[in-house]
Structures are given as structure tokens and as C-alpha cells.
Design an enzyme around this catalytic site. Sequence first.
Site, PDB file in Angstrom:
ATOM      1  N   VAL A   1      14.179   2.749 -48.059  1.00 22.42           N
ATOM      2  CA  VAL A   1      14.432   2.808 -46.625  1.00 22.42           C
ATOM      3  C   VAL A   1      15.936   2.784 -46.342  1.00 22.42           C
ATOM      4  O   VAL A   1      16.429   3.491 -45.471  1.00 22.42           O
ATOM      5  CB  VAL A   1      13.727   1.635 -45.909  1.00 22.42           C
ATOM      6  CG1 VAL A   1      14.004   1.658 -44.415  1.00 22.42           C
ATOM      7  CG2 VAL A   1      12.229   1.673 -46.174  1.00 22.42           C
ATOM      8  N   GLU A   2      16.649   1.971 -47.087  1.00 23.22           N
ATOM      9  CA  GLU A   2      18.081   1.792 -46.849  1.00 23.22           C
ATOM     10  C   GLU A   2      18.899   3.015 -47.238  1.00 23.22           C
ATOM     11  O   GLU A   2      19.755   3.470 -46.484  1.00 23.22           O
ATOM     12  CB  GLU A   2      18.593   0.571 -47.633  1.00 23.22           C
ATOM     13  CG  GLU A   2      18.230  -0.770 -47.035  1.00 23.22           C
ATOM     14  CD  GLU A   2      19.019  -1.059 -45.770  1.00 23.22           C
ATOM     15  OE1 GLU A   2      19.973  -0.327 -45.482  1.00 23.22           O
ATOM     16  OE2 GLU A   2      18.676  -2.023 -45.062  1.00 23.22           O
TER      17      GLU A   2
END
Length: 515
Positions: free
Chosen positions: A125-126
Amino acid sequence: MLLLAGCQTTQISHQKTEEVPEKTVQAHRPSADTEVAVSQSSPAQPVIMQPDLPQDQSDLWQRISMQFSLPIPQNKSVQRYRNWYLKHPQHLITVAKRATPFLYLITTKIEKRHLPLELALLPVVESSFDAFAYSHGRAAGLWQFVPSTGKRYGLQQNFWYDGRRDVNAATDAALNYLTYLNKKFKGDWFHAIAAYNSGSGRVDRAIKKNRKKGKPIDFFSLDLPKETSSYVPKLLALVDVMNNRDKYGLKIPHIENKPFLQLINPKEQLDLAVAAQYADISVRELQSYNPAYNQWATAPDGPYKLLLPIDKINHFNHSLAQNRGKGIKLIHYKIRSGDTLNTIARKYKTTSQIIQNVNGLPDNLIRAGQYLMIPTSAKGKETYVLSLNNRLKKIQSTPRGQYRLFHTVRSGDSLWSIAKKYKISHTSLAKWNGMSPRDPLKVGKKLVVWKKSSSGAIIRPLYYKVRSGDTLSGIASKFRIKTSDIIKWNDLTKHKYIHPGRKLKLFVDVTKVST
């Protein structure tokens, strides 16, 4: 693709949940030491075998998914991201390939701390598991630390090294930070993960605001920034997809459930080309495992640690033992009149402080005729393909318009003032130069500016071969361009003589000039 590029790039409308999920659920992780009781009085009774443990799996993804513990709520935003992942399987394939060297290391660190294994997917996600990722919010590395938070958790950032991109160190820092946040929010992992994205103060204020109004304080009921309200659903959707790969028909590349990299400490500064030779791998491969090193070597004063493939450790250690103290190339430099430590350092791509340290100088004073020992790279700069400068060069050379200009930063310049001068967006200018719009500018830094044709102009690049008698002003006049632009496009100085036969790159409006 920007939808999933990382914490600093995605903003999706906040959606309320239809069903408030329960919060933290403890993961059930059977101990490897668990024994199965067998009745001694019934020898004919079949032995009940212990179910396979996560650590026994052949696929690392299965080891991780067997230990998922957070609830997946029936929520519109979770469903939206689930659908996105399912419609873009190539994204997960790309992520899996990037994760392959590092995922085992991250997984074992999470297990040792008894944290939810969902956190192993947070780098997806990051940063989409891109160890070199850099966002418009100045966040760097797999775990996307901004400079201030990185320093708070012990990640050094200097000319030689950026700990935010050190996979081993940054993983420890991220898990320390997440543990702190989980404790602060009394075991609520949804709140903790949201705070990892936007800061604990912002989540805390949203909770207090809801309490004051008598509203629920679960994550999905909080009034948070769009990016943060999407952040947790994005992770939960990914968890669901990875946990039900067969059900959804996803073919995610298998990652072997065994260590791939090992952390070693040579205890001395090493040129990365030399270290790669010791390990019998390419410089690019070594840099891909160790993206924290900005330059051509590990940091002079440490850290010296390197992540290396396990099957190369013995070769590396043997070579290192045979060549102790030879990991850095030193040259003898005779100081000339007008030299300063700063000019010498710039010439050899190092720092004045390093030259001082190597030569035991008490200050910056040097005299013409003296000799200095200067650390320098063993190979040409093109060898270190993933160095900070080479990555920037690649970004700046990516075409973004019809022709390219260069702007050298002067005192008082800002991204906004430069963008205004060239009639472009300051965010585009930052992107073209591998920067965040918030990054400070240094005097002398060279920025690339891409321009498109306007007012009916048709700009085309061409190469002009200098003839005897040509001058820069004469060439500029002939093609109706500025002398200063020719200088910028060809990295010339105003007083440099142009030799007949030299080719100059020009960007010409062909509607005004007949060529």
C-alpha cells in the site's frame, strides 16, 4: 495505477461503513513446540497429526495468510479496492516480484514481535514494494518515512546514506512506530494503521471530535482526510484478496518460504563495485538489495552493513578476508593554487568532511603543494546504475515534452518562481526532477524543464555541425533562438570556444526557420 501507488498519492472519497467491525482479534499461531498427545492404551488408534504450521509452508504468501487476524468488514470502500486489485492482477504480480528478496525478512521480524501479519502487506500500500519509492510528501523507501519521522526512529539521512531506504533498518523502525501507535490507541489496529498514514494527532482529534458529539469512534465512523479514509480499506481489501487467491483465480508468483538475504557487517567502508565483486554479483544487483546507499560506496563512518544473497555470503567473506583495507580506492592529489576542500570534494564526488577525516586535517585550511588522500570510486560513475545521481539522471531524461531546457538554481529561487518563469506547474517541475514540491533547493542544482509548443510553434530537435567561422550568437541568430539556450542545451560556458565539426543540439521552431 496512481490509485495504489502509495500513502502520499491516493485520495478517494470517504465512505461510511454499513457494518461496524469488531476491532483487534488476536492471531492464533500454533507453537512449533506443540506436541500431540497419543493414547498408549490404544495402539491401533490412528495418530492425529498436527496441522501444518505457517512456518512449514513452501510458499511464503501462504505462511503469511495463515496468520491473518484482522476482521474484513463489509464496507463499500473495501469492496471498491478489492475490485480494483482483481481487475489489475498485473499490479500484484509486479509487487510480488519486487517483494521477493525482502518479504521473508519482513515476515520473520513481524512474527518475532507477535504483531498482525497483515502488516507484511503494508509496503504494498505504501510503496508498491519499491525500495526506491519517493512521494510528493517527501516520504522514501518501502515504508515511506518522511524525514522527521525517520530521524525520530533512528534512520540516518546524509550525503552517503538514507536509512529510510534501508530495508532492514526501516522495517525495524516501522514496526517500532506501529507498536507505539497500537499501544497509544489501546490495541485498535485500524486506528494505529490510520495514524501511521496521517499521524497520531490527526486520528486522536477525530476520535475526540466523535466522542464529543456522541458518535461511534470506530475507524469507519471517523472524519479523516480522504487519503487516510482510503488507506485502511486499501490494506484490508489486499488482505482479503491475498487470503482468497484461489477463490478469486489470482496467480500470484510463488515466493519460497526461506531466507533469501542475510545482513553482514564488513566493519569497513567498501566501494559498492568492490563489494559486488567480493559477492560475485553485479553492482546493480547489490544496489537493489541495499538502496540506502546514495553514492558509490557505503558511508565512511558507517553504517557499513549490507544485505547479500545467502548463497554468496561465503564467497564475500573469503574475498573480504583476503583484501582487508583495500575496499576503497585512494588517490594522491596535489593541491593547486586556488583549490579549496569544497572544490576538490565536488570534483571527486565526495565531501570536504570526508577529506578532512581521511587526512586528519583539523580544519579547512590547505596549502598549494601539499598532497591529500582522496577516496574515489573504483569504477566509472555509469557502473553504479542505481546511485542517487544516476537515478535522477534517468528521471530527468524521460521525455515530458517536445524539448528540454536546463535551469541552474540561483540564490532566491524556489520551485514556484522557476515554474512561473517557464509557465509550467511547480508540481510537474518537481516530478521531472525526482523531487517533492516541498523539497528545498540548493544553489547550483541543475533542474530540467520540459516545454511544449505553443502559439502555433512546432518545435523540433536538430543537430547543427559547427563550421569554420561560426559563433554562438551567429548560430542563435540563424535559427532564431537564444544564445543562452544553446549554452544550456549543450552544457557550454559562455566563454567556451566551439570547434568546427562539433555537433550542437538545438530546439528550433520549424515554422520560423527553413532548414
